[in-house]
Design a protein around this motif. Structure first.
Motif, PDB file in Angstrom:
ATOM      1  N   GLY A 123      12.039  -6.653  -5.939  1.00 14.77           N
ATOM      2  CA  GLY A 123      12.406  -5.271  -5.645  1.00 14.77           C
ATOM      3  C   GLY A 123      11.416  -4.287  -6.231  1.00 14.77           C
ATOM      4  N   ALA A 124      10.133  -4.669  -6.258  1.00 14.64           N
ATOM      5  CA  ALA A 124       9.104  -3.832  -6.878  1.00 14.64           C
ATOM      6  C   ALA A 124       8.770  -2.636  -5.993  1.00 14.64           C
ATOM      7  N   ASP A 125       8.229  -1.605  -6.613  1.00 16.21           N
ATOM      8  CA  ASP A 125       7.831  -0.392  -5.899  1.00 16.21           C
ATOM      9  C   ASP A 125       6.438  -0.511  -5.304  1.00 16.21           C
ATOM     10  N   MET A 126       5.621  -1.366  -5.891  1.00 13.71           N
ATOM     11  CA  MET A 126       4.243  -1.514  -5.440  1.00 13.71           C
ATOM     12  C   MET A 126       3.752  -2.889  -5.856  1.00 13.71           C
ATOM     13  N   GLY A 127       2.881  -3.480  -5.058  1.00 15.81           N
ATOM     14  CA  GLY A 127       2.237  -4.730  -5.425  1.00 15.81           C
ATOM     15  C   GLY A 127       0.750  -4.527  -5.573  1.00 15.81           C
ATOM     16  N   VAL A 128       0.163  -5.238  -6.542  1.00 13.51           N
ATOM     17  CA  VAL A 128      -1.289  -5.199  -6.754  1.00 13.51           C
ATOM     18  C   VAL A 128      -1.778  -6.638  -6.849  1.00 13.51           C
ATOM     19  N   ALA A 129      -2.821  -6.956  -6.089  1.00 13.29           N
ATOM     20  CA  ALA A 129      -3.437  -8.279  -6.166  1.00 13.29           C
ATOM     21  C   ALA A 129      -4.931  -8.106  -6.384  1.00 13.29           C
ATOM     22  N   TRP A 130      -5.509  -9.033  -7.159  1.00 10.63           N
ATOM     23  CA  TRP A 130      -6.930  -8.939  -7.491  1.00 10.63           C
ATOM     24  C   TRP A 130      -7.676 -10.177  -7.012  1.00 10.63           C
ATOM     25  N   ASP A 131      -8.982 -10.019  -6.794  1.00 11.84           N
ATOM     26  CA  ASP A 131      -9.825 -11.185  -6.541  1.00 11.84           C
ATOM     27  C   ASP A 131     -10.209 -11.828  -7.873  1.00 11.84           C
ATOM     28  N   GLY A 132     -11.083 -12.850  -7.833  1.00  7.73           N
ATOM     29  CA  GLY A 132     -11.319 -13.670  -9.008  1.00  7.73           C
ATOM     30  C   GLY A 132     -11.857 -12.951 -10.219  1.00  7.73           C
ATOM     31  N   ASP A 133     -12.726 -11.943 -10.001  1.00  5.64           N
ATOM     32  CA  ASP A 133     -13.301 -11.206 -11.135  1.00  5.64           C
ATOM     33  C   ASP A 133     -12.745  -9.788 -11.231  1.00  5.64           C
ATOM     34  N   PHE A 134     -11.729  -9.509 -10.480  1.00  6.63           N
ATOM     35  CA  PHE A 134     -10.943  -8.268 -10.383  1.00  6.63           C
ATOM     36  C   PHE A 134     -11.772  -6.981 -10.291  1.00  6.63           C
ATOM     37  N   ASP A 135     -12.937  -7.056  -9.644  1.00  9.54           N
ATOM     38  CA  ASP A 135     -13.606  -5.791  -9.350  1.00  9.54           C
ATOM     39  C   ASP A 135     -13.061  -5.157  -8.072  1.00  9.54           C
ATOM     40  N   ARG A 136     -12.119  -5.846  -7.408  1.00  5.05           N
ATOM     41  CA  ARG A 136     -11.403  -5.276  -6.270  1.00  5.05           C
ATOM     42  C   ARG A 136      -9.905  -5.481  -6.477  1.00  5.05           C
ATOM     43  N   CYS A 137      -9.111  -4.483  -6.072  1.00  5.06           N
ATOM     44  CA  CYS A 137      -7.661  -4.654  -6.065  1.00  5.06           C
ATOM     45  C   CYS A 137      -7.140  -4.286  -4.688  1.00  5.06           C
ATOM     46  N   PHE A 138      -6.003  -4.889  -4.337  1.00  3.46           N
ATOM     47  CA  PHE A 138      -5.409  -4.717  -3.017  1.00  3.46           C
ATOM     48  C   PHE A 138      -3.955  -4.311  -3.204  1.00  3.46           C
ATOM     49  N   LEU A 139      -3.517  -3.317  -2.442  1.00  4.03           N
ATOM     50  CA  LEU A 139      -2.203  -2.708  -2.660  1.00  4.03           C
ATOM     51  C   LEU A 139      -1.222  -3.065  -1.550  1.00  4.03           C
ATOM     52  N   PHE A 140       0.045  -3.207  -1.951  1.00  2.00           N
ATOM     53  CA  PHE A 140       1.155  -3.491  -1.046  1.00  2.00           C
ATOM     54  C   PHE A 140       2.268  -2.490  -1.342  1.00  2.00           C
ATOM     55  N   ASP A 141       2.939  -1.996  -0.309  1.00  2.43           N
ATOM     56  CA  ASP A 141       4.049  -1.072  -0.553  1.00  2.43           C
ATOM     57  C   ASP A 141       5.326  -1.863  -0.836  1.00  2.43           C
ATOM     58  N   ALA A 142       6.434  -1.160  -1.004  1.00  2.92           N
ATOM     59  CA  ALA A 142       7.678  -1.789  -1.443  1.00  2.92           C
ATOM     60  C   ALA A 142       8.251  -2.763  -0.421  1.00  2.92           C
ATOM     61  N   THR A 143       7.818  -2.673   0.821  1.00  4.16           N
ATOM     62  CA  THR A 143       8.276  -3.618   1.837  1.00  4.16           C
ATOM     63  C   THR A 143       7.418  -4.880   1.879  1.00  4.16           C
ATOM     64  N   GLY A 144       6.334  -4.888   1.130  1.00  3.76           N
ATOM     65  CA  GLY A 144       5.391  -5.997   1.178  1.00  3.76           C
ATOM     66  C   GLY A 144       4.273  -5.778   2.173  1.00  3.76           C
ATOM     67  N   ARG A 145       4.199  -4.589   2.766  1.00  8.31           N
ATOM     68  CA  ARG A 145       3.135  -4.281   3.726  1.00  8.31           C
ATOM     69  C   ARG A 145       1.797  -4.110   2.998  1.00  8.31           C
TER      70      ARG A 145
END
Length: 455
Positions: free
Chosen positions: A236-258
């Protein structure tokens, strides 16, 4: 003289133990120190199984040229960038293959001030020296020192770029992907808590694991989105954040998982900076531009386009004094971070923006997604890339209102455009199609262009 195939257009990348082994890493260390006259040199590494040994060999090569080495240990690429600038080092090298599979490794390099290497003047010279391997006797004076305590200064600097007081309570699903992000996120979370930030983190795939049990640490791939979206919805999170292996990039997801397309994150951050500092310059890449340019114009900023790739974005940032620069591939660059890219600053700024506007992430991007639909980057492997691009040009060029060859081929038409370019790091042709409010047109043109590329 041995040719080293691990040298690519901007950095070093190859299969560990095949194109890139400890002997090669030692030679690269000597070559880097000799070509740049760099000392001290900051080094760090990601959690790949081959990374510690490659880092040790790299350090040995630097020391053999008389350079001092400041070793961060396990860290992210942006921590090497930060430490290089913060400690006034002569250069920095990160051992990482970023989003590539576990059996790969590589190096990302910067000069003093965390400035990018020139691909011709610097990288070619380093390559030539490493391939010649004619260094001679070791030089005296170099030593390796533990610099892992620099992370505390990094945390203070990054959090100093956000307004913690503006943040509202949020639950954030954090997916480190078993890469390097976990320990650094923990340090940032502790710093946020000490400053009273009302953020709660749900951590998944948090521990660094160089085997990457989930597969290649590349969250931008559609087949990897569920690794973040599913636990986000469960928590039930408000936002998701995922990183690549060395985390110089992050990727965002909204509360629906989009998954939030990267160009819309660029627009969000551009608007956030321009709300603080109207009239500032924003740099962007040429792949997907309609929504970004519209956002910058509405906010009273100045848009500058640069070729795709960190070397060109960083150069444009420094030449124009831009406050922020973004690529749709999720590289985000900040003037107050040595004009370098960071995978931690963007989600912090988005969390601040959500608090400031008291709005969900979805509501911040829904209008952008509706007004400027895009195809997402599509990759093709034609037998003859140049012939494939020529077919597209022959079909669409005569009707184009504008043809731009700044970076590959970009053609604009009333209400839509597309970008086509060959990858600098892989044998791929990359396509992006976008339109003004017409998702059906995006779909139609993507199919037509794809058919030409695959013919």
């Amino acid at each position: 003289m041995t040719r080293l195939n691990c040298f690519k257009a901007y950095d070093i990348r190859g299969r560990a133990g095949i194109e890139l082994d400890e002997g090669v890493a030692f030679r690269i260390g000597r070559a880097f120190a000799r070509a740049l006259g760099a000392s001290p040199v900051v080094i760090g590494h990601d959690p790949r199984l081959s990374s510690p040994a490659l880092a040790a060999a790299l350090a040995e090569g630097l020391v053999a040229e008389g350079s001092d080495v400041l070793d961060l240990g396990l860290c992210g690429t942006e921590e090497v960038y930060f430490a290089t600038g913060h400690l006034n080092a002569g250069g920095g090298i990160m051992i990482t293959a970023s989003h590539n599979p576990a059996e790969w490794n590589g190096m990302k390099m910067v000069r003093e001030g965390a400035a990018p290497l020139d691909p011709v003047a610097d990288l070619c010279q380093i390559r030539a020296l490493a391939e010649a391997d004619a260094f001679g006797l070791r030089k005296p004076g170099g030593a390796v020192r533990d610099a892992s305590a620099t992370r505390a200064a990094y945390v203070d600097h990054v959090l100093g770029m956000t307004d913690v007081a503006a943040m509202q309570p949020l639950t954030i699903l954090a997916n480190a992907g078993n890469g390097a992000a976990g320990p650094t996120l923990d340090a940032l979370a502790e710093g946020l808590a000490s400053r009273g930030a009302p953020l709660r983190f749900v951590r998944v795939h948090h521990e660094p694991d160089g085997k990457f049990p989930l597969g290649a640490p590349n969250p931008i791939l559609p087949e990897n989105h569920a690794q973040t979206a599913e636990p986000l919805r469960e928590a039930g999170a408000d936002m998701g954040v995922a990183w690549d292996g060395d985390f110089d990039r992050c990727f965002l997801f909204d509360a629906t998982g989009r998954f939030i397309p990267g160009e819309h994150v660029v627009s969000l951050l551009a608007a956030a900076f321009l709300s603080r500092a109207p009239g500032e310059t924003i740099v962007h890449d040429p792949r997907v531009v309609l929504g970004i340019r519209d956002t910058i114009a509405r906010a009273g900023g100045r848009a500058v386009m640069a070729k795709t790739g960190h070397v060109y974005l960083k150069r444009a940032m420094r030449e124009t004094g831009a406050i922020y620069g973004g690529e749709m591939s999720a590289h985000h660059y900040f003037r107050d971070f040595f004009a370098c890219d960071s995978g931690m600053i963007p989600w912090l700024l988005v969390a601040e923006l959500m608090g400031r506007k008291r709005a969900a992430l979805a509501s911040l991007v829904d209008d952008l997604i509706a007004r400027f639909p895009s195809s997402g980057e599509r990759n093709f492997r034609p037998e003859d890339p140049e012939a494939a691009i020529a077919r597209v040009m022959a079909a669409f060029g005569p009707e184009a209102a504008e043809i731009d060859e700044t970076d590959g081929l970009s053609l604009s038409f009333p209400g839509w455009r597309f970008s086509l370019r060959q990858s600098n790091t892989e044998a791929l042709v990359r396509l992006n199609v976008e339109a003004e409010g017409d998702a059906a047109l995006v779909s139609e043109m993507t199919q037509r262009i794809s058919a030409l590329l695959e013919a």
